[in-house]
Design a protein around this motif. Structure first.
Motif, PDB file in Angstrom:
ATOM      1  N   LEU A 161       0.787  -1.237   0.000  1.00  0.00           N
ATOM      2  CA  LEU A 161       0.000   0.000   0.000  1.00  0.00           C
ATOM      3  C   LEU A 161       0.822   1.291   0.000  1.00  0.00           C
ATOM      4  CD1 LEU A 161      -2.979   0.056  -0.372  1.00  0.00           C
ATOM      5  CD2 LEU A 161      -3.279   0.364   2.098  1.00  0.00           C
ATOM      6  N   PRO A 162       1.852   1.405   0.867  1.00  0.00           N
ATOM      7  CA  PRO A 162       2.649   2.636   0.811  1.00  0.00           C
ATOM      8  C   PRO A 162       3.278   2.866  -0.563  1.00  0.00           C
ATOM      9  CG  PRO A 162       3.327   1.262   2.675  1.00  0.00           C
ATOM     10  CD  PRO A 162       2.275   0.507   1.950  1.00  0.00           C
ATOM     11  N   PHE A 163       3.683   1.784  -1.231  1.00  0.00           N
ATOM     12  CA  PHE A 163       4.273   1.934  -2.568  1.00  0.00           C
ATOM     13  C   PHE A 163       3.215   2.397  -3.578  1.00  0.00           C
ATOM     14  CE2 PHE A 163       7.319  -0.892  -0.507  1.00  0.00           C
ATOM     15  CZ  PHE A 163       8.527  -0.341  -0.911  1.00  0.00           C
ATOM     16  N   ILE A 164       2.004   1.858  -3.435  1.00  0.00           N
ATOM     17  CA  ILE A 164       0.927   2.276  -4.345  1.00  0.00           C
ATOM     18  C   ILE A 164       0.625   3.764  -4.135  1.00  0.00           C
ATOM     19  CG2 ILE A 164      -1.504   1.918  -4.962  1.00  0.00           C
ATOM     20  CD1 ILE A 164      -1.116  -1.002  -3.899  1.00  0.00           C
ATOM     21  N   ILE A 165       0.564   4.167  -2.860  1.00  0.00           N
ATOM     22  CA  ILE A 165       0.280   5.575  -2.558  1.00  0.00           C
ATOM     23  C   ILE A 165       1.400   6.469  -3.086  1.00  0.00           C
ATOM     24  CG2 ILE A 165       0.024   7.248  -0.662  1.00  0.00           C
ATOM     25  CD1 ILE A 165      -1.365   4.897   0.899  1.00  0.00           C
ATOM     26  N   MET A 166       2.657   6.034  -2.901  1.00  0.00           N
ATOM     27  CA  MET A 166       3.780   6.818  -3.417  1.00  0.00           C
ATOM     28  C   MET A 166       3.723   6.940  -4.940  1.00  0.00           C
ATOM     29  SD  MET A 166       5.749   8.139  -1.181  1.00  0.00           S
ATOM     30  CE  MET A 166       7.229   8.504  -2.137  1.00  0.00           C
ATOM     31  N   SER A 167       3.267   5.876  -5.603  1.00  0.00           N
ATOM     32  CA  SER A 167       3.200   5.935  -7.066  1.00  0.00           C
ATOM     33  C   SER A 167       2.126   6.929  -7.497  1.00  0.00           C
ATOM     34  CB  SER A 167       2.968   4.539  -7.660  1.00  0.00           C
ATOM     35  OG  SER A 167       1.613   4.156  -7.545  1.00  0.00           O
ATOM     36  N   MET A 168       1.045   7.012  -6.715  1.00  0.00           N
ATOM     37  CA  MET A 168       0.010   8.000  -7.032  1.00  0.00           C
ATOM     38  C   MET A 168       0.529   9.409  -6.756  1.00  0.00           C
ATOM     39  SD  MET A 168      -3.151   5.791  -5.509  1.00  0.00           S
ATOM     40  CE  MET A 168      -4.527   6.813  -5.965  1.00  0.00           C
ATOM     41  N   LYS A 169       1.325   9.538  -5.694  1.00  0.00           N
ATOM     42  CA  LYS A 169       1.933  10.847  -5.398  1.00  0.00           C
ATOM     43  C   LYS A 169       2.891  11.256  -6.507  1.00  0.00           C
ATOM     44  CE  LYS A 169       1.578  11.725  -0.541  1.00  0.00           C
ATOM     45  NZ  LYS A 169       2.109  11.326   0.778  1.00  0.00           N
ATOM     46  N   TRP A 170       3.609  10.260  -7.053  1.00  0.00           N
ATOM     47  CA  TRP A 170       4.505  10.570  -8.175  1.00  0.00           C
ATOM     48  C   TRP A 170       3.692  11.173  -9.312  1.00  0.00           C
ATOM     49  CZ3 TRP A 170       3.857   8.190 -12.982  1.00  0.00           C
ATOM     50  CH2 TRP A 170       4.723   8.690 -13.971  1.00  0.00           C
ATOM     51  N   ALA A 171       2.534  10.532  -9.617  1.00  0.00           N
ATOM     52  CA  ALA A 171       1.709  11.040 -10.715  1.00  0.00           C
ATOM     53  C   ALA A 171       1.275  12.472 -10.436  1.00  0.00           C
ATOM     54  CB  ALA A 171       0.493  10.134 -10.913  1.00  0.00           C
ATOM     55  N   LYS A 172       0.865  12.728  -9.198  1.00  0.00           N
ATOM     56  CA  LYS A 172       0.384  14.070  -8.836  1.00  0.00           C
ATOM     57  C   LYS A 172       1.473  15.118  -8.933  1.00  0.00           C
ATOM     58  CE  LYS A 172      -3.410  15.028  -6.021  1.00  0.00           C
ATOM     59  NZ  LYS A 172      -4.394  14.631  -5.008  1.00  0.00           N
ATOM     60  N   ASN A 173       2.697  14.726  -8.571  1.00  0.00           N
ATOM     61  CA  ASN A 173       3.790  15.713  -8.530  1.00  0.00           C
ATOM     62  C   ASN A 173       4.593  15.791  -9.817  1.00  0.00           C
ATOM     63  OD1 ASN A 173       3.171  16.354  -5.876  1.00  0.00           O
ATOM     64  ND2 ASN A 173       4.501  14.731  -5.072  1.00  0.00           N
ATOM     65  N   GLU A 174       4.637  14.681 -10.570  1.00  0.00           N
ATOM     66  CA  GLU A 174       5.583  14.624 -11.685  1.00  0.00           C
ATOM     67  C   GLU A 174       4.982  14.292 -13.040  1.00  0.00           C
ATOM     68  OE1 GLU A 174       8.938  15.109 -11.370  1.00  0.00           O
ATOM     69  OE2 GLU A 174       8.883  15.436  -9.206  1.00  0.00           O
ATOM     70  N   LEU A 175       3.786  13.706 -13.058  1.00  0.00           N
ATOM     71  CA  LEU A 175       3.267  13.235 -14.352  1.00  0.00           C
ATOM     72  C   LEU A 175       2.725  14.411 -15.162  1.00  0.00           C
ATOM     73  CD1 LEU A 175       2.567  10.971 -16.327  1.00  0.00           C
ATOM     74  CD2 LEU A 175       0.425  10.640 -15.097  1.00  0.00           C
ATOM     75  N   ASP A 176       3.459  14.717 -16.216  1.00  0.00           N
ATOM     76  CA  ASP A 176       3.102  15.798 -17.121  1.00  0.00           C
ATOM     77  C   ASP A 176       1.875  15.373 -17.944  1.00  0.00           C
ATOM     78  OD1 ASP A 176       3.085  17.654 -19.195  1.00  0.00           O
ATOM     79  OD2 ASP A 176       5.280  17.790 -19.207  1.00  0.00           O
ATOM     80  N   GLU A 177       0.914  16.259 -18.097  1.00  0.00           N
ATOM     81  CA  GLU A 177      -0.303  15.899 -18.836  1.00  0.00           C
ATOM     82  C   GLU A 177       0.014  15.387 -20.241  1.00  0.00           C
ATOM     83  OE1 GLU A 177      -3.318  18.881 -19.180  1.00  0.00           O
ATOM     84  OE2 GLU A 177      -4.719  17.443 -20.087  1.00  0.00           O
ATOM     85  N   MET A 178       1.053  15.975 -20.840  1.00  0.00           N
ATOM     86  CA  MET A 178       1.436  15.556 -22.192  1.00  0.00           C
ATOM     87  C   MET A 178       1.883  14.096 -22.230  1.00  0.00           C
ATOM     88  SD  MET A 178       2.159  18.545 -24.282  1.00  0.00           S
ATOM     89  CE  MET A 178       3.868  18.822 -24.615  1.00  0.00           C
ATOM     90  N   LYS A 179       2.291  13.582 -21.080  1.00  0.00           N
ATOM     91  CA  LYS A 179       2.809  12.213 -21.050  1.00  0.00           C
ATOM     92  C   LYS A 179       1.748  11.180 -20.683  1.00  0.00           C
ATOM     93  CE  LYS A 179       7.655  12.584 -20.898  1.00  0.00           C
ATOM     94  NZ  LYS A 179       8.847  12.240 -20.139  1.00  0.00           N
ATOM     95  N   VAL A 180       0.525  11.619 -20.417  1.00  0.00           N
ATOM     96  CA  VAL A 180      -0.540  10.659 -20.098  1.00  0.00           C
ATOM     97  C   VAL A 180      -0.746   9.639 -21.236  1.00  0.00           C
ATOM     98  CG1 VAL A 180      -3.010  10.437 -19.582  1.00  0.00           C
ATOM     99  CG2 VAL A 180      -1.651  12.191 -18.435  1.00  0.00           C
ATOM    100  N   PRO A 181      -0.710  10.083 -22.503  1.00  0.00           N
ATOM    101  CA  PRO A 181      -0.845   9.082 -23.591  1.00  0.00           C
ATOM    102  C   PRO A 181       0.255   8.024 -23.572  1.00  0.00           C
ATOM    103  CG  PRO A 181      -1.098  11.303 -24.461  1.00  0.00           C
ATOM    104  CD  PRO A 181      -0.680  11.457 -23.033  1.00  0.00           C
ATOM    105  N   ILE A 182       1.463   8.410 -23.191  1.00  0.00           N
ATOM    106  CA  ILE A 182       2.564   7.443 -23.123  1.00  0.00           C
ATOM    107  C   ILE A 182       2.272   6.411 -22.034  1.00  0.00           C
ATOM    108  CG2 ILE A 182       5.068   7.178 -22.755  1.00  0.00           C
ATOM    109  CD1 ILE A 182       4.823   9.047 -25.003  1.00  0.00           C
ATOM    110  N   LEU A 183       1.811   6.913 -20.880  1.00  0.00           N
ATOM    111  CA  LEU A 183       1.488   6.020 -19.759  1.00  0.00           C
ATOM    112  C   LEU A 183       0.397   5.029 -20.173  1.00  0.00           C
ATOM    113  CD1 LEU A 183       2.157   5.951 -16.528  1.00  0.00           C
ATOM    114  CD2 LEU A 183      -0.177   6.781 -16.344  1.00  0.00           C
ATOM    115  N   ALA A 184      -0.637   5.541 -20.826  1.00  0.00           N
ATOM    116  CA  ALA A 184      -1.773   4.690 -21.224  1.00  0.00           C
ATOM    117  C   ALA A 184      -1.345   3.662 -22.267  1.00  0.00           C
ATOM    118  CB  ALA A 184      -2.910   5.561 -21.760  1.00  0.00           C
ATOM    119  N   ALA A 185      -0.498   4.091 -23.217  1.00  0.00           N
ATOM    120  CA  ALA A 185      -0.029   3.163 -24.256  1.00  0.00           C
ATOM    121  C   ALA A 185       0.781   2.037 -23.642  1.00  0.00           C
ATOM    122  CB  ALA A 185       0.817   3.922 -25.283  1.00  0.00           C
ATOM    123  N   LEU A 186       1.668   2.385 -22.708  1.00  0.00           N
ATOM    124  CA  LEU A 186       2.501   1.353 -22.077  1.00  0.00           C
ATOM    125  C   LEU A 186       1.643   0.403 -21.245  1.00  0.00           C
ATOM    126  CD1 LEU A 186       5.620   3.450 -20.991  1.00  0.00           C
ATOM    127  CD2 LEU A 186       5.526   1.720 -22.793  1.00  0.00           C
TER     128      LEU A 186
END
Lengths: 101, 221
Positions: free
Chosen positions: B21-46
């Protein structure tokens, strides 16, 4: 420019994923995977049968990527459907959770 | 390597959920702090590609097959293992609930093994080797080692669960995943990274060693 090239990456990704979904039911090996194969080798047969016959905690609509009575085309549909579901969920998740600036 | 519900007792499965769970929460925090909107298509494709390729089991001999996991590939493309944890969590959720591929009670253990352990070991091995070996070899070795280590972790969990005996379990899981890790994970990750390096070199440069915005942010902090 970067937005367009990222969308291109997405379209190529979807094309590859759907191609895999169509091919997997025909090309994928039906041999047990590493964990199942290890289980068959190291667990006593009666105990293994007992473990394998236990119902999963939650029952799934399409266990083992198959749709009852639909054979290979059902498998293609299940994997392609799962692929599109993952695509939609991750896209939606990304849009909601993305960096705010 | 998807552990079914019956392979881990409920109480132990909950412990793995608590660890994941802490790792899952940290991964969501990464998205909130670092995931650029332009890169959402890359994330979805992968994510979509990884779900599909996980259905493609490759025969490795000995009556056994295996497939790619993909956390290392995602981590390399995004320059952080948190992206791998996030994608594998989403993929495992769909696999578990819709297709009974991996249990629900054991999903924590599966996220820990395939998302966290394989992703972190694989990514940091890649980062360590990259300068001396080049990206292709670094990606191959990283992905290989990441998958192998997660299989060893899985064998230990199976032993703690009372499902596998320790040494035979380690031997069997180790042997199969040494091969699966090379073919299914290492080679495919390396080829995918080479293809991305050729078509989108900008994606691979954008990591923590060369991210101007991050350096400026840290300088201001």
């Amino acid at each position: 420019m970067s937005r367009n090239s990222n969308m291109k990456f997405l379209y190529i990704g979807i094309a590859i994923a759907l191609l895999l979904a169509v091919l997997a039911p025909f090309l994928a090996s039906s041999d047990p995977d590493g964990l199942e194969s290890a289980a068959a080798g190291v667990i006593e047969e009666s105990k293994l049968t007992e473990l394998e016959e236990q119902e999963p905690f939650v029952s799934s609509p399409m266990p083992d990527y198959s749709i009852e009575g639909m054979g290979k085309s059902g498998e293609v549909a299940a994997i392609a459907g799962g692929t599109l579901a993952v695509l939609a969920i991750s896209f939606g998740f990304g849009k909601v959770f993305k960096k705010k600036d | 390597m998807h552990i079914p519900d019956s392979f881990i007792p409920f109480d132990q499965a909950l412990i793995y959920w608590a660890l994941a769970l802490p790792f899952i929460i940290m991964s969501m925090k990464w998205a909130k702090n670092e995931l650029d909107e332009m890169k959402v298509p890359i994330l979805a494709a992968l994510a979509a590609g990884i779900f599909a390729i996980q259905a493609m089991n490759i025969p490795i001999g000995m009556g056994t097959s295996g497939h790619m996991v993909g956390a290392v590939l995602v981590a390399i493309v995004f320059g952080t293992p948190w992206a791998g944890v996030l994608v594998l969590t989403l993929v495992l959720l769909v696999q578990g609930f819709a297709f009974a591929d991996g249990g629900i009670t054991t999903m924590g253990a599966n996220i820990l093994n395939m998302g966290v352990i394989s992703g972190f070991i694989g990514y940091y091995t890649y980062v360590t080797l990259r300068k001396s070996t080049g990206t292709s070899i670094a990606a191959l070795v990283g992905a290989w080692l990441g998958l192998f280590t997660s299989a060893i972790a899985c064998a230990i969990q199976m032993w703690l669960a009372g499902t596998f005996p320790l040494v035979p379990g380690l031997m069997a899981m180790g042997t199969f995943h040494l091969i699966i890790g090379f073919v299914g994970e290492g080679l495919i990750t390396s080829v995918a990274i080479a293809a991305i390096a050729k078509s989108r070199p900008d994606l691979l440069e954008d990591d923590f060693t060369a991210r101007p915005d991050k350096h400026t942010k840290e300088a201001h902090a």
